[in-house]
Design an enzyme around this catalytic site. Sequence first.
Site, mmCIF file in Angstrom:
data_model
loop_
_atom_site.group_PDB
_atom_site.id
_atom_site.type_symbol
_atom_site.label_atom_id
_atom_site.label_comp_id
_atom_site.label_asym_id
_atom_site.label_seq_id
_atom_site.Cartn_x
_atom_site.Cartn_y
_atom_site.Cartn_z
ATOM 1 N N HIS A 493 -5.173 0.792 0.353
ATOM 2 C CA HIS A 493 -3.967 1.591 0.618
ATOM 3 C C HIS A 493 -4.327 3.067 0.707
ATOM 4 O O HIS A 493 -3.930 3.772 1.648
ATOM 5 C CB HIS A 493 -2.948 1.355 -0.505
ATOM 6 N N GLU A 494 -5.099 3.530 -0.265
ATOM 7 C CA GLU A 494 -5.473 4.946 -0.262
ATOM 8 C C GLU A 494 -6.412 5.271 0.905
ATOM 9 O O GLU A 494 -6.310 6.343 1.510
ATOM 10 C CB GLU A 494 -6.094 5.342 -1.601
ATOM 11 N N HIS A 497 -4.427 5.806 3.981
ATOM 12 C CA HIS A 497 -3.741 7.093 4.110
ATOM 13 C C HIS A 497 -4.539 8.078 4.962
ATOM 14 O O HIS A 497 -3.970 9.017 5.527
ATOM 15 C CB HIS A 497 -3.459 7.700 2.735
ATOM 16 N N GLU A 553 3.785 5.640 3.854
ATOM 17 C CA GLU A 553 3.450 4.686 2.793
ATOM 18 C C GLU A 553 3.452 3.251 3.313
ATOM 19 O O GLU A 553 2.637 2.427 2.877
ATOM 20 C CB GLU A 553 4.424 4.825 1.623
ATOM 21 N N ASP A 557 0.422 0.716 3.108
ATOM 22 C CA ASP A 557 0.548 -0.621 2.507
ATOM 23 C C ASP A 557 0.034 -1.695 3.459
ATOM 24 O O ASP A 557 -0.688 -2.610 3.050
ATOM 25 C CB ASP A 557 2.015 -0.914 2.179
#
Length: 645
Positions: A493-494, A497, A553, A557
């Site tokens: 997830h990070e 980003h 987000e 995800d």
Amino acid sequence: MKQLQFAAGTSSDHNENTRLQDDFYAAINAAWLKTAKIPADRPATGGFQVLVENIEKTLMADFAALQATGAPDKPLLNEFLKYYTLAADFKQRDVQAAAPLQPYLRRIAKYDNLADWQADLKDWLLDGLPVPFALDVDADMKNTKINALFAGAPGLFLPDKTYYAADNPSGPQLLQVFQQMMQQLLTMAGYSAADAQLILEQAIAFDKSLAPHVKSAEESADYSKMYNPQSFSEFTAHSSQIDFGRLLPELIGAQPEKIIVSQPKFFAAFDEIITNENFNLLKSWLIVNTVRSMSGYLSNDFREIGGIYGRALSGSKEAMKPQKSAYYLAAGQFDQVVGDYYGHKYFGEAAKADVHKMVIKMIGVYKQRLQNNDWLSADTRKKAIVKLDNLGIQVGYPDAIKPLFKKFTVNTGASLLVNAMRFTHIAIADNFSKWHQPVERTEWEMSANTVNAYYHPFRNIIVFPAAILQAPFYSLEQPSSANYGGIGAVIAHEISHAFDNNGALFDEFGNLHNWWTAADTAHFKALAQAMITEFDGLPFAGSKVNGKLTVSENIADAGGLSCALEAAKGEPDVNLTTFFTNWAKIWRTKAQPEYQQLLLAIDVHAPAKLRANVQVQNFADFHRTFNIRPGDGMYLAPEKRVSIW
């Protein structure tokens, strides 16, 4: 900075007969949802929050023992313990009552006009007292090796400007709660009932005058609109009353060539808002913000009453117990000191190395996926891999505590508020001293005892504090598929980003720089719009999800789950039932309705239940694993499934 944070869950879905083919989240978490209780002093409970509560209990017990014995050879921890003891001394705080607040109110009372306030403005701002603008030093978004000066707008009394809109029924209700709370605080601070009422009327009038010119949460979520550099002369011309031409050099020690303005619309209207005619309104706004911000450092009555509005926003039923509130206040001030203690005692170097290896593995999987990507051009794909190769990794806890904390020495003979204000002055002065200095790319912005993680686009780094690196997210006792459905998805997830609608604007050095071809940009925007559409308008907690607010987000995800799924499938003990089940478990949440409504309005994260349910519907593996068929609630036709990374 993008962070994986708490999001609203559900307080009603606990039907144990729910078919997972119809509502995966509710079926997997049915037993938990039926029995879980939201603590009276919190707005929610769930996977993240339970870890927070466990850490809180552990550290409070540890520090209670250390308060008796001290911490040999740990001077910074000893200063924290002194501050914690001061914060927890409610007998003394109750005796002092409003006395520590009075010097600041007398200071405001001396201002008869803007010129009076202007003469004190440098010290006022360095003391962390309220101002109707924001100044900060951070990495220059187009040259992230050097720190630049940023200017923005202040916060409002209400959670977002949209609450001041005529068609928002929550705004007047919340404003009434705010007024009732502040009326009590102002009278406790020594104002007559009539004076308190007038101060409140004027303060709210001033706050309302700010609202049309500041960004909403949805507007602030677009990082591309943050970078609006202005020359020194352009910026200082925004006000005929506030001498920015004198103030800025006083704060940073030189005249800056440019100021990066994150909210240009606000500063374009600045001279209409900050006028001598409006000074009494501004003065009242200063009083209200000062009393409100300091109430948590005064007596227990001040603390409890000062939290009424926050509890109305979150739905929390009670104030924290005094001792717990003291812990959070002190731990917040000495966050890296507390994090260093927690990281070394409860995480350690072995676990740090093990998780670091897992991050490296996930980056490898991500790189392979980029290399096999079928919609990026070769040129953009190559640059994406370069960005990935330059991604900084921080796991567990920093190698060293920031030098700033050595300056936080506690004066046990002074009040808690006096100590807190001195620390604030030190921290703000330290921030301004970094102007035009090299950026510390490896500096941590989150303590190790924080159950969270983040990606920083200006630094191109991913950070995983020790507190999130435990079950149900990660454990050597869990099957690999459970770990991939938990921490693996969080890690990816990070990473994702770096390539979401905001992160994709920044290059491998964190610079705001377009490294995409025009065709790739257009295709990516179309995919992002599909993600917006997938979430936009979904009903939740009596309201609807804002697809634009939550798009970054949701992209992260989707990318994180996709990458973690591929990694899990590469393991010899792969079990996709376990993988998807743990994904649903980490998002289990019960939240108060007020908190759900608040987050729907201002949070860039979708509600936890939808993060769990909507994302899995995009995967054929999910449909196969659980035999999801047309007509099932969880079924999503292949042509409607969204896949970006």
